[in-house]
Design a protein around this motif. Sequence first.
Motif, PDB file in Angstrom:
ATOM      1  N   PHE A   1       3.853   7.012   3.211  1.00 55.59           N
ATOM      2  CA  PHE A   1       4.209   5.744   3.849  1.00 55.59           C
ATOM      3  C   PHE A   1       3.860   4.581   2.942  1.00 55.59           C
ATOM      4  O   PHE A   1       2.755   4.494   2.406  1.00 55.59           O
ATOM      5  CB  PHE A   1       3.446   5.566   5.165  1.00 55.59           C
TER       6      PHE A   1
ATOM      7  N   SER B   1      -3.529   0.308  -3.298  1.00 59.72           N
ATOM      8  CA  SER B   1      -3.136  -1.001  -2.820  1.00 59.72           C
ATOM      9  C   SER B   1      -2.848  -1.863  -4.043  1.00 59.72           C
ATOM     10  O   SER B   1      -3.427  -1.667  -5.111  1.00 59.72           O
ATOM     11  CB  SER B   1      -4.222  -1.638  -1.950  1.00 59.72           C
TER      12      SER B   1
ATOM     13  N   TYR C   1       0.838  -1.195   0.000  1.00 59.54           N
ATOM     14  CA  TYR C   1       0.000   0.000   0.000  1.00 59.54           C
ATOM     15  C   TYR C   1       0.879   1.254   0.000  1.00 59.54           C
ATOM     16  O   TYR C   1       2.009   1.227   0.460  1.00 59.54           O
ATOM     17  CB  TYR C   1      -0.870   0.058   1.263  1.00 59.54           C
TER      18      TYR C   1
ATOM     19  N   ILE D   1      -5.357   6.310   2.593  1.00 57.61           N
ATOM     20  CA  ILE D   1      -4.825   5.355   1.641  1.00 57.61           C
ATOM     21  C   ILE D   1      -4.855   5.941   0.229  1.00 57.61           C
ATOM     22  O   ILE D   1      -5.782   6.644  -0.148  1.00 57.61           O
ATOM     23  CB  ILE D   1      -5.600   4.026   1.690  1.00 57.61           C
TER      24      ILE D   1
ATOM     25  N   TYR E   1       0.275   5.125   1.584  1.00 57.30           N
ATOM     26  CA  TYR E   1      -0.553   6.021   2.380  1.00 57.30           C
ATOM     27  C   TYR E   1       0.068   7.416   2.352  1.00 57.30           C
ATOM     28  O   TYR E   1       1.280   7.569   2.271  1.00 57.30           O
ATOM     29  CB  TYR E   1      -0.622   5.562   3.843  1.00 57.30           C
TER      30      TYR E   1
ATOM     31  N   LEU F   1      -4.061  10.147   8.111  1.00 61.22           N
ATOM     32  CA  LEU F   1      -3.613   9.070   7.238  1.00 61.22           C
ATOM     33  C   LEU F   1      -4.694   8.712   6.237  1.00 61.22           C
ATOM     34  O   LEU F   1      -5.834   8.438   6.610  1.00 61.22           O
ATOM     35  CB  LEU F   1      -3.276   7.828   8.061  1.00 61.22           C
TER      36      LEU F   1
ATOM     37  N   GLN G   1       0.252  10.954   4.637  1.00 53.50           N
ATOM     38  CA  GLN G   1      -0.032  11.575   5.931  1.00 53.50           C
ATOM     39  C   GLN G   1       0.191  13.075   5.770  1.00 53.50           C
ATOM     40  O   GLN G   1       1.309  13.516   5.506  1.00 53.50           O
ATOM     41  CB  GLN G   1       0.855  11.008   7.036  1.00 53.50           C
TER      42      GLN G   1
ATOM     43  N   PHE H   1       4.034  -0.723   8.414  1.00 55.22           N
ATOM     44  CA  PHE H   1       4.420   0.504   7.746  1.00 55.22           C
ATOM     45  C   PHE H   1       5.939   0.662   7.667  1.00 55.22           C
ATOM     46  O   PHE H   1       6.673   0.229   8.568  1.00 55.22           O
ATOM     47  CB  PHE H   1       3.858   1.719   8.497  1.00 55.22           C
TER      48      PHE H   1
END
Lengths: 114, 112
Positions: free
Chosen positions: B90, B48, B33, B45, B35, B43, B37, B103
């Motif tokens: 991330f 994926s 994934y 997404i 992500y 956070l 921030q 993560f």
Amino acid sequence: QQQVKQSPQSLIVQKGGISIINCAYENTAFDYFPWYQQFPGKGPALLIAIRPDVSEKKEGRFTISFNKSAKQFSLHIMDSQPGDSATYFCAARGAGYNNNDMRFGAGTRLTVKP
Amino acid sequence: DTAVSQTPKYLVTQMGNDKSIKCEQNLGHDTMYWYKQDSKKFLKIMFSYNNKELIINETVPNRFSPKSPDKAHLNLHINSLELGDSAVYFCATARGVYSPLHFGNGTRLTVT
């Protein structure tokens, strides 16, 4: 739309005290509720998680309390230590869904004073 | 031995440039994934990928594209960078789509 609401935004606790972080969710299809801990400069790490078939889960000094009827869950950190100072995120994921639908709370910055 | 590693840790670049962030995992996990921030620590997404299926969050601009050369890598390419792209990105992995997330330590992107 934020489906998981987390409070407080920041929390200061004395060493040895109890830290309590609360989360509320809206979607009754959620069935997995993890808590993540994030230190500065690091990625979030899974701390503890619960499913709604139990009302409480304890791992060491960390406890999740879950209230299905109120759609709320909380993290309790007993005997808080300065090393617990970090940002904590609650999250929720729906039944039949997957990590693509993981909803995170906005985070709580915890400071434990020595 | 880091389980999920990202490079670079910091990336400063100018608007309009194209950049890539690399992610490598040695956990043998099937799903990876990306992500984002933001400055308020929220956070969200972005993508994926599980070597069969790429799922894109519909709110992610098409300037962002993931590339997976093999099962252990999922890189993030960003074209025509904008100021609003400044954030910490991330990479995360999971054994399966219902398993806990692992993560990396993030890449702080600053667009000037």
